[in-house]
Design a protein around this motif. Sequence first.
Motif, short mmCIF file in Angstrom:
data_model
loop_
_atom_site.label_atom_id
_atom_site.label_comp_id
_atom_site.label_asym_id
_atom_site.label_seq_id
_atom_site.Cartn_x
_atom_site.Cartn_y
_atom_site.Cartn_z
N PHE A 90 0.83 -1.20 0.00
CA PHE A 90 0.00 0.00 0.00
C PHE A 90 0.86 1.25 0.00
O PHE A 90 1.87 1.33 0.70
N GLU A 91 0.44 2.24 -0.78
CA GLU A 91 0.96 3.60 -0.66
C GLU A 91 -0.07 4.36 0.18
O GLU A 91 -1.24 4.43 -0.18
N VAL A 92 0.36 4.94 1.31
CA VAL A 92 -0.58 5.49 2.29
C VAL A 92 -0.29 6.97 2.54
O VAL A 92 0.88 7.37 2.65
N LEU A 93 -1.35 7.74 2.63
CA LEU A 93 -1.25 9.14 3.05
C LEU A 93 -1.70 9.23 4.50
O LEU A 93 -2.82 8.83 4.84
N SER A 94 -0.83 9.77 5.36
CA SER A 94 -1.15 9.95 6.77
C SER A 94 -1.31 11.43 7.08
O SER A 94 -0.48 12.25 6.67
N ILE A 95 -2.38 11.79 7.77
CA ILE A 95 -2.64 13.19 8.12
C ILE A 95 -2.81 13.27 9.65
O ILE A 95 -3.67 12.59 10.21
N ASP A 96 -2.00 14.11 10.30
CA ASP A 96 -2.10 14.21 11.75
C ASP A 96 -3.13 15.26 12.17
O ASP A 96 -3.82 15.84 11.32
N ASP A 97 -3.23 15.50 13.46
CA ASP A 97 -4.23 16.43 13.99
C ASP A 97 -4.01 17.87 13.53
O ASP A 97 -4.90 18.72 13.63
N PHE A 98 -2.80 18.17 13.07
CA PHE A 98 -2.48 19.52 12.61
C PHE A 98 -2.48 19.62 11.08
O PHE A 98 -1.93 20.56 10.52
N ASP A 99 -3.08 18.61 10.45
CA ASP A 99 -3.17 18.54 8.99
C ASP A 99 -1.83 18.42 8.30
O ASP A 99 -1.69 18.76 7.11
N ASN A 100 -0.83 17.96 9.01
CA ASN A 100 0.45 17.67 8.37
C ASN A 100 0.33 16.34 7.61
O ASN A 100 -0.20 15.36 8.15
N MET A 101 0.82 16.32 6.39
CA MET A 101 0.69 15.13 5.55
C MET A 101 2.02 14.40 5.41
O MET A 101 3.07 15.02 5.29
N GLU A 102 1.93 13.08 5.43
CA GLU A 102 3.11 12.24 5.25
C GLU A 102 2.72 11.04 4.40
O GLU A 102 1.65 10.44 4.59
N PHE A 103 3.59 10.67 3.47
CA PHE A 103 3.35 9.49 2.64
C PHE A 103 4.30 8.38 3.08
O PHE A 103 5.48 8.63 3.35
N PHE A 122 -1.28 1.02 11.45
CA PHE A 122 -2.10 1.04 10.25
C PHE A 122 -3.44 0.36 10.49
O PHE A 122 -4.51 0.87 10.11
N SER A 123 -3.43 -0.81 11.11
CA SER A 123 -4.66 -1.54 11.40
C SER A 123 -5.59 -0.73 12.29
O SER A 123 -6.81 -0.74 12.12
N ASP A 124 -4.99 -0.01 13.24
CA ASP A 124 -5.77 0.82 14.14
C ASP A 124 -6.40 1.99 13.38
O ASP A 124 -7.60 2.24 13.49
#
Length: 301
Positions: A90-103, A122-124
């Motif tokens: 999987f290629e995943v985009l992660s966004i934290d509570d401050f809208d910071n994005m990480e791939f 990831f499962s969580d």
Amino acid sequence: MNYFEYTELSASERLSVFMDSLSLTNRTPEYYVNWQKVIRETRKFELELNTLNYLIGKDNIYEETLRLFSQQPNLIKAVPSLIACRDKKFEVLSIDDFDNMEFYQIDFKHIDTSNIKKYVDFSDEAGLLDFLKNEAKLSLVDFVYGVETGLDSNGRKNRSGTTMEGLIERNVEKVATKLNLKHNPQASARWILDNWGIHVPVDKSERRFDEAVYDPEKNKLWLIETNYYGGGGSKLKAVAGEFTTLNDFISTAKDDVTFVWVTDGQGWHTAHLPLAEAFDHIDNIFNLEMLKQEFFLDLFK
């Protein structure tokens, strides 16, 4: 109307007969679920899924999952099945509570045992752990049977074409046996030349015909393509143009070669004009009703 009456009509008249006899569906009962595939895909991880049943209803689900995955990393390979995905990487985009994005990338085929926490996180975040804690009641094997049944619906469009190919093959087999003809499904121009000695000019070197039927006594060849369109769309215009071009290529053959197109479906009502153009070029365009009327038998005679 029999085959001979049909072929004596003008192109526009044949088109009218064709359109008036289009079938409502080609969906046999087997169309809806490919149970063999569902069973095969579920059994791939049956042992892992049975082990993961341990997590169902656990209050401290995150800690228990981390401990179980750390002890048995192979269990992680079953996660994609639980979230209804056939991909393993999987290629995943992660966004934290401050809208910071990480791939980031996560691989469920080759497990990174040095970072088991990544799989648990990831499962969580995918909601799987909450499901296991609060919603899952039955065996996860039974759950994945349901998931795989749903995923299998994506293959229905391909099965529509496979159904048509099967219908053509059965009709050809029946007539070929009666008339002592040879036939071969998915035959290429090279195979035909090597086995029957007939050169077939084609628009694509890799093309394989759904059926090739050969009369050794007359040294005559019929090439059959088939498809079915229950709905409209731009593809119908493209297909009509493709087979018109293919027919024109085949008609230049020095040997006795005839192109046959078997197509059907209510979708053709949305592509009347390109189909009409195909009828101007292709003499043998049939639908399922025409196969029922044994057009193949008369054609191959």
